[in-house]
Design an enzyme around this catalytic site. Sequence first.
Site, mmCIF file in Angstrom:
data_model
loop_
_atom_site.group_PDB
_atom_site.id
_atom_site.type_symbol
_atom_site.label_atom_id
_atom_site.label_comp_id
_atom_site.label_asym_id
_atom_site.label_seq_id
_atom_site.Cartn_x
_atom_site.Cartn_y
_atom_site.Cartn_z
ATOM 1 N N ASP A 54 -1.507 6.454 6.191
ATOM 2 C CA ASP A 54 -2.744 5.646 6.012
ATOM 3 C C ASP A 54 -2.974 4.852 7.090
ATOM 4 O O ASP A 54 -2.161 3.874 7.713
ATOM 5 C CB ASP A 54 -2.457 5.288 4.587
ATOM 6 C CG ASP A 54 -2.796 4.228 4.067
ATOM 7 O OD1 ASP A 54 -3.821 3.400 5.676
ATOM 8 O OD2 ASP A 54 -3.141 3.194 3.911
ATOM 9 N N LYS A 60 -12.277 -2.085 8.297
ATOM 10 C CA LYS A 60 -10.999 -2.911 9.154
ATOM 11 C C LYS A 60 -11.812 -2.788 10.372
ATOM 12 O O LYS A 60 -12.150 -3.550 11.777
ATOM 13 C CB LYS A 60 -9.821 -2.384 8.610
ATOM 14 C CG LYS A 60 -8.843 -2.259 8.058
ATOM 15 C CD LYS A 60 -9.306 -3.481 6.965
ATOM 16 C CE LYS A 60 -7.773 -3.414 5.882
ATOM 17 N NZ LYS A 60 -8.032 -4.270 4.301
ATOM 18 N N TRP A 109 0.540 -1.183 -0.305
ATOM 19 C CA TRP A 109 0.216 0.068 0.036
ATOM 20 C C TRP A 109 0.581 1.296 0.001
ATOM 21 O O TRP A 109 0.674 2.154 -0.657
ATOM 22 C CB TRP A 109 -0.832 0.115 1.104
ATOM 23 C CG TRP A 109 -1.745 -1.227 0.815
ATOM 24 C CD1 TRP A 109 -1.744 -2.261 2.484
ATOM 25 C CD2 TRP A 109 -2.741 -1.783 0.491
ATOM 26 N NE1 TRP A 109 -2.469 -3.541 1.706
ATOM 27 C CE2 TRP A 109 -3.030 -3.351 0.858
ATOM 28 C CE3 TRP A 109 -3.086 -0.947 -1.019
ATOM 29 C CZ2 TRP A 109 -3.665 -3.520 -0.447
ATOM 30 C CZ3 TRP A 109 -4.377 -2.402 -1.520
ATOM 31 C CH2 TRP A 109 -4.679 -3.391 -1.488
#
Length: 359
Positions: A168, A192, A101
């Site tokens: 992030d 999440k 990511w």
Amino acid sequence: MKKHNFSAGPAILPQPVFEQAAEAVRDFNGMGLSLLEISHRSPQFTAVLDEAQVLVRDLLGLSDAYEVLFLQGGASSQFFMTAMNLLDEKGKGGYVDTGSWSAKAIKEAQAFGPVEVVASSKASNYNAIPKGYPIPDGLTYLHITTNNTIFGTQYKALPETATRLVADMSSDIFSKPVDTERFDLIYAGAQKNMGPAGVTLVIVRKDALGKVGRHIPTMLDYRTHIKKGSSFNTPPVFPIYVSMLTLRWVKANGGLKAMQARNEAKAKLMYEAIDSNPLFDGTVAAAEDRSVMNATFNLIEGREDLFAPFLELCEEAGCSGVKGHRSVGGFRASLYNAMDLESVQVLADVMHAFTEKYA
């Protein structure tokens, strides 16, 4: 049979949240209308949006220097929106490369200004969080990915730097307290610890905006969404509502300090089950950087033939989503806020029974 959902995302949510969300789909607050069909500008939904924002502020201890936004496009859109809004050719963005990511965030940022990768663990297949690296002066910001779902690593402390951070936090936000004053911007996909897929949380420091010279498309300018209260266009009504319910649940269950204690207990049990088992290898992630959210592990060398039998035993016990990410293989147990310790114990028992049978 109860299912124990170890999926990395979309992930487990609290059972009371499912029940309340299901009722809202049928009849929202006794209106005789579904949440899915009411106006996003109605006072009923405006109240939801306001409460969600207040809960974010309360749980994270945000000062008035920050704005809270609920946007669409996932964290992947934030890879370029952060750089588009904060970085230009006069400055430089620093990035720490700790996995898939962060690598994607680096690629997207390069379209908007100079980018320097100040540290990377790519050479070791991202099995650790880089440490002890020099951070150049003059960076506009330093971008980090606080938890790496694929490789199972997580920051245990923020980098030692005066440079303001962009992060992030998709896979560990609301799992523990955060020193938010260190950041210019935090973004997180909801799916999440916060809610279902479809909404992305952005927390941005107001004085970090408006400093780039480029034209920013209206929809991609954070200031647009600040002015319109996250409703410049139709917001993702249902994901925001479910996120609000989940944040209520977090607060009602003790807030972020309680979530941290809950999550550390689950991680301790999970890693003890891995490390004490002769058939499993827990060195996918360096011990000091092991994620509390995503425990990654593999079979020991030479016993790869047992991959399918282990997954079959997991499924028989109701343990779902244990297969590792396709890019690294092996296994992964995601231990997000809503996961109970009892479910982790079920997986630990499966691992023990598996070893009794095959070792």
